[in-house]
Design a protein around this motif. Sequence first.
Motif, PDB file in Angstrom:
ATOM      1  N   MET A  15       0.879  -1.362  -0.138  1.00 44.35           N
ATOM      2  CA  MET A  15      -0.033  -0.015  -0.077  1.00 44.35           C
ATOM      3  C   MET A  15       1.034   1.197   0.271  1.00 44.35           C
ATOM      4  O   MET A  15       1.814   1.310   0.826  1.00 44.35           O
ATOM      5  N   ALA A  16       0.560   2.039  -1.045  1.00 48.67           N
ATOM      6  CA  ALA A  16       1.368   3.410  -1.121  1.00 48.67           C
ATOM      7  C   ALA A  16       0.934   4.443  -0.154  1.00 48.67           C
ATOM      8  O   ALA A  16      -0.257   4.513   0.064  1.00 48.67           O
ATOM      9  N   LEU A  17       1.480   5.217   0.558  1.00 47.25           N
ATOM     10  CA  LEU A  17       1.353   6.232   1.339  1.00 47.25           C
ATOM     11  C   LEU A  17       0.992   7.605   0.370  1.00 47.25           C
ATOM     12  O   LEU A  17       1.885   7.902  -0.501  1.00 47.25           O
ATOM     13  N   ASP A  18       0.216   8.481   0.628  1.00 44.43           N
ATOM     14  CA  ASP A  18       0.035   9.738  -0.011  1.00 44.43           C
ATOM     15  C   ASP A  18       0.484  10.580   0.985  1.00 44.43           C
ATOM     16  O   ASP A  18      -0.131  11.160   1.754  1.00 44.43           O
ATOM     17  N   THR A  19       1.926  10.817   0.880  1.00 38.80           N
ATOM     18  CA  THR A  19       2.623  11.749   1.824  1.00 38.80           C
ATOM     19  C   THR A  19       1.896  13.301   1.745  1.00 38.80           C
ATOM     20  O   THR A  19       1.712  13.740   2.705  1.00 38.80           O
ATOM     21  N   ASN A  70      -1.003  14.085   1.027  1.00 38.93           N
ATOM     22  CA  ASN A  70      -2.359  14.345   1.840  1.00 38.93           C
ATOM     23  C   ASN A  70      -1.954  14.043   3.284  1.00 38.93           C
ATOM     24  O   ASN A  70      -2.905  14.957   4.102  1.00 38.93           O
ATOM     25  N   ILE A  71      -1.329  13.422   3.828  1.00 41.64           N
ATOM     26  CA  ILE A  71      -1.071  13.333   5.194  1.00 41.64           C
ATOM     27  C   ILE A  71      -0.334  14.584   5.580  1.00 41.64           C
ATOM     28  O   ILE A  71      -0.781  14.714   6.862  1.00 41.64           O
TER      29      ILE A  71
END
Length: 121
Positions: free
Chosen positions: A1-5, A7-8
Amino acid sequence: MALDTANIIEQLKGASILELNDLVHAIEEEFGVTAAAPVAAAGAAGGAEEAKSSFDVELTSAGTEKVKVIKIVKEATGASLLDAKKTVDGAPVVLKEGLSEDEANELKAKLEEVGATVTLK
């Protein structure tokens, strides 16, 4: 699962200090880590200083939301409304002594959220 940096980061920008503090504590508990800075070695003596275990919370200034600060001081100290007002009016003043780091940071965050200036000693 890729993180949406991105967005975080945007979500973190919109969070209050208390929410960020809760997030840090949750991450510390979940992953068994600490966000505390490492203790630096002492200079010429070569020994390491012991980490501070108790903190004093000093109200430096009430800021513009004095009534909100008085309410927080009243809750934190158990003082009457009049005594809490006198305490806030007497700033700079130490509000609580001998708190753990977490307790001190929590009180500091509450006060700063309503515009007070606070230092930990």
